[in-house]
Design a protein around this motif. Structure first.
Motif, PDB file in Angstrom:
ATOM      1  N   MET A  57       5.731 -19.459 -11.653  1.00  0.00           N
ATOM      2  CA  MET A  57       5.882 -20.418 -10.550  1.00  0.00           C
ATOM      3  C   MET A  57       7.264 -21.060 -10.585  1.00  0.00           C
ATOM      4  SD  MET A  57       2.094 -22.183 -10.374  1.00  0.00           S
ATOM      5  CE  MET A  57       2.813 -23.737 -10.044  1.00  0.00           C
ATOM      6  N   THR A  58       7.740 -21.388 -11.770  1.00  0.00           N
ATOM      7  CA  THR A  58       9.045 -22.027 -11.908  1.00  0.00           C
ATOM      8  C   THR A  58      10.162 -21.133 -11.405  1.00  0.00           C
ATOM      9  OG1 THR A  58       8.242 -23.255 -13.820  1.00  0.00           O
ATOM     10  CG2 THR A  58      10.616 -23.128 -13.553  1.00  0.00           C
ATOM     11  N   THR A  59      10.008 -19.822 -11.600  1.00  0.00           N
ATOM     12  CA  THR A  59      11.045 -18.886 -11.181  1.00  0.00           C
ATOM     13  C   THR A  59      10.798 -18.317  -9.791  1.00  0.00           C
ATOM     14  OG1 THR A  59       9.901 -17.077 -12.321  1.00  0.00           O
ATOM     15  CG2 THR A  59      11.638 -18.233 -13.537  1.00  0.00           C
ATOM     16  N   GLY A  60       9.783 -18.806  -9.092  1.00  0.00           N
ATOM     17  CA  GLY A  60       9.542 -18.359  -7.722  1.00  0.00           C
ATOM     18  C   GLY A  60       8.772 -17.056  -7.607  1.00  0.00           C
ATOM     19  N   ARG A  61       8.187 -16.594  -8.683  1.00  0.00           N
ATOM     20  CA  ARG A  61       7.413 -15.342  -8.658  1.00  0.00           C
ATOM     21  C   ARG A  61       5.946 -15.678  -8.386  1.00  0.00           C
ATOM     22  NH1 ARG A  61       9.416 -12.271 -13.981  1.00  0.00           N
ATOM     23  NH2 ARG A  61       7.815 -10.784 -13.313  1.00  0.00           N
ATOM     24  N   TYR A  62       5.688 -16.096  -7.144  1.00  0.00           N
ATOM     25  CA  TYR A  62       4.371 -16.604  -6.774  1.00  0.00           C
ATOM     26  C   TYR A  62       3.307 -15.507  -6.724  1.00  0.00           C
ATOM     27  CZ  TYR A  62       7.393 -20.430  -5.388  1.00  0.00           C
ATOM     28  OH  TYR A  62       8.343 -21.419  -5.373  1.00  0.00           O
ATOM     29  N   ALA A  63       3.677 -14.298  -6.369  1.00  0.00           N
ATOM     30  CA  ALA A  63       2.696 -13.207  -6.314  1.00  0.00           C
ATOM     31  C   ALA A  63       2.163 -12.888  -7.708  1.00  0.00           C
ATOM     32  CB  ALA A  63       3.317 -11.972  -5.677  1.00  0.00           C
ATOM     33  N   GLU A  64       3.048 -12.862  -8.703  1.00  0.00           N
ATOM     34  CA  GLU A  64       2.605 -12.615 -10.078  1.00  0.00           C
ATOM     35  C   GLU A  64       1.706 -13.751 -10.564  1.00  0.00           C
ATOM     36  OE1 GLU A  64       5.719 -12.205  -9.078  1.00  0.00           O
ATOM     37  OE2 GLU A  64       6.604 -10.428  -9.986  1.00  0.00           O
ATOM     38  N   ALA A  65       2.092 -14.979 -10.250  1.00  0.00           N
ATOM     39  CA  ALA A  65       1.286 -16.137 -10.636  1.00  0.00           C
ATOM     40  C   ALA A  65      -0.097 -16.063  -9.980  1.00  0.00           C
ATOM     41  CB  ALA A  65       1.996 -17.428 -10.237  1.00  0.00           C
ATOM     42  N   TYR A  66      -0.130 -15.651  -8.724  1.00  0.00           N
ATOM     43  CA  TYR A  66      -1.399 -15.520  -8.001  1.00  0.00           C
ATOM     44  C   TYR A  66      -2.300 -14.487  -8.668  1.00  0.00           C
ATOM     45  CZ  TYR A  66      -4.672 -14.619  -4.205  1.00  0.00           C
ATOM     46  OH  TYR A  66      -5.802 -14.462  -3.461  1.00  0.00           O
ATOM     47  N   GLY A  67      -1.724 -13.355  -9.051  1.00  0.00           N
ATOM     48  CA  GLY A  67      -2.513 -12.311  -9.702  1.00  0.00           C
ATOM     49  C   GLY A  67      -3.117 -12.766 -11.015  1.00  0.00           C
ATOM     50  N   VAL A  68      -2.331 -13.448 -11.819  1.00  0.00           N
ATOM     51  CA  VAL A  68      -2.835 -13.924 -13.110  1.00  0.00           C
ATOM     52  C   VAL A  68      -3.903 -14.996 -12.914  1.00  0.00           C
ATOM     53  CG1 VAL A  68      -2.222 -15.119 -15.247  1.00  0.00           C
ATOM     54  CG2 VAL A  68      -0.735 -13.354 -14.345  1.00  0.00           C
ATOM     55  N   VAL A  69      -3.664 -15.905 -11.978  1.00  0.00           N
ATOM     56  CA  VAL A  69      -4.625 -16.996 -11.756  1.00  0.00           C
ATOM     57  C   VAL A  69      -5.954 -16.459 -11.256  1.00  0.00           C
ATOM     58  CG1 VAL A  69      -5.111 -18.845 -10.096  1.00  0.00           C
ATOM     59  CG2 VAL A  69      -3.111 -18.969 -11.507  1.00  0.00           C
ATOM     60  N   THR A  70      -5.939 -15.552 -10.314  1.00  0.00           N
ATOM     61  CA  THR A  70      -7.206 -15.047  -9.786  1.00  0.00           C
ATOM     62  C   THR A  70      -7.976 -14.267 -10.860  1.00  0.00           C
ATOM     63  OG1 THR A  70      -6.050 -13.152  -8.830  1.00  0.00           O
ATOM     64  CG2 THR A  70      -6.503 -15.017  -7.371  1.00  0.00           C
ATOM     65  N   ASN A  71      -7.265 -13.499 -11.677  1.00  0.00           N
ATOM     66  CA  ASN A  71      -7.940 -12.792 -12.774  1.00  0.00           C
ATOM     67  C   ASN A  71      -8.468 -13.770 -13.814  1.00  0.00           C
ATOM     68  OD1 ASN A  71      -7.456 -10.300 -11.630  1.00  0.00           O
ATOM     69  ND2 ASN A  71      -5.583  -9.959 -12.781  1.00  0.00           N
ATOM     70  N   ALA A  72      -7.685 -14.790 -14.124  1.00  0.00           N
ATOM     71  CA  ALA A  72      -8.113 -15.773 -15.121  1.00  0.00           C
ATOM     72  C   ALA A  72      -9.312 -16.577 -14.625  1.00  0.00           C
ATOM     73  CB  ALA A  72      -6.953 -16.696 -15.465  1.00  0.00           C
ATOM     74  N   LEU A  73      -9.338 -16.894 -13.341  1.00  0.00           N
ATOM     75  CA  LEU A  73     -10.483 -17.636 -12.794  1.00  0.00           C
ATOM     76  C   LEU A  73     -11.772 -16.829 -12.899  1.00  0.00           C
ATOM     77  CD1 LEU A  73      -9.005 -19.357  -9.633  1.00  0.00           C
ATOM     78  CD2 LEU A  73      -9.878 -20.486 -11.678  1.00  0.00           C
ATOM     79  N   ALA A  74     -11.655 -15.518 -12.791  1.00  0.00           N
ATOM     80  CA  ALA A  74     -12.841 -14.671 -12.931  1.00  0.00           C
ATOM     81  C   ALA A  74     -13.393 -14.743 -14.356  1.00  0.00           C
ATOM     82  CB  ALA A  74     -12.499 -13.232 -12.562  1.00  0.00           C
TER      83      ALA A  74
END
Length: 158
Positions: free
Chosen positions: A77-94
């Motif tokens: 998120m800090t570096t603006g890589r929001y798609a990667e952050a989204y992928g990790v968050v959705t997998n982690a939430l599962a």
């Protein structure tokens, strides 16, 4: 008849293994914590590319660790890589469906990925989780997240 003397060597070896494991395990845990601290320090001091590399390596090495998932998402998120952050968050939430810290960070990720409804859902989930099971969220980090979520939901700060 004389009895042969008892051989204590196997016992000594076993005790040596146990003693070594008690010495090595805390050192390994300290190395893991130091890695997380190093990434957080790199983020705070503006060494973003280094932080992202370390966070990716740590997250891939410890995919089950919520702390590594959180720090990797923060780095992306800090570096603006929001798609990667989204992928990790959705997998982690599962995997970690009851984690308040993960849901609060997911709220930020969803906002940055133009999903305000899902972000609002994370705030609602946090308040519901704590309301349903307050004894399960007594750690300081969970209480801070709950307070932030309550304020975001419109609770009076008094």
């Amino acid at each position: 008849m004389s009895r042969p003397p008892h051989d204590f060597r196997p016992c000594r070896r076993r005790w040596a293994r146990v003693a070594i494991s008690f010495l090595v395990l805390p050192a390994l845990l300290a190395l893991r914590a130091a890695g997380l601290d190093d990434v957080r320090q790199a983020l705070r001091t503006g060494q973003y590319s280094n932080a992202v590399q370390q966070a990716e390596a740590g997250w891939r090495e410890h995919p089950e660790s919520e702390d590594w998932q959180l720090v990797a998402v923060e780095a992306w998120m800090t570096t603006g890589r929001y798609a990667e952050a989204y992928g990790v968050v959705t997998n982690a939430l599962a995997k970690e469906s009851r984690s308040l810290r993960l849901r609060w960070l997911a709220r930020d990720v969803f906002c940055l990925n133009n999903q305000p409804a899902r972000a609002a859902e994370m705030v609602k989930d946090i308040t519901e989780f704590v309301g349903a099971r307050p004894w399960a969220y007594r750690e300081a980090a969970d209480l801070v997240v709950f307070g932030q979520a309550a304020l975001a939901a419109g609770a009076d700060p008094k």
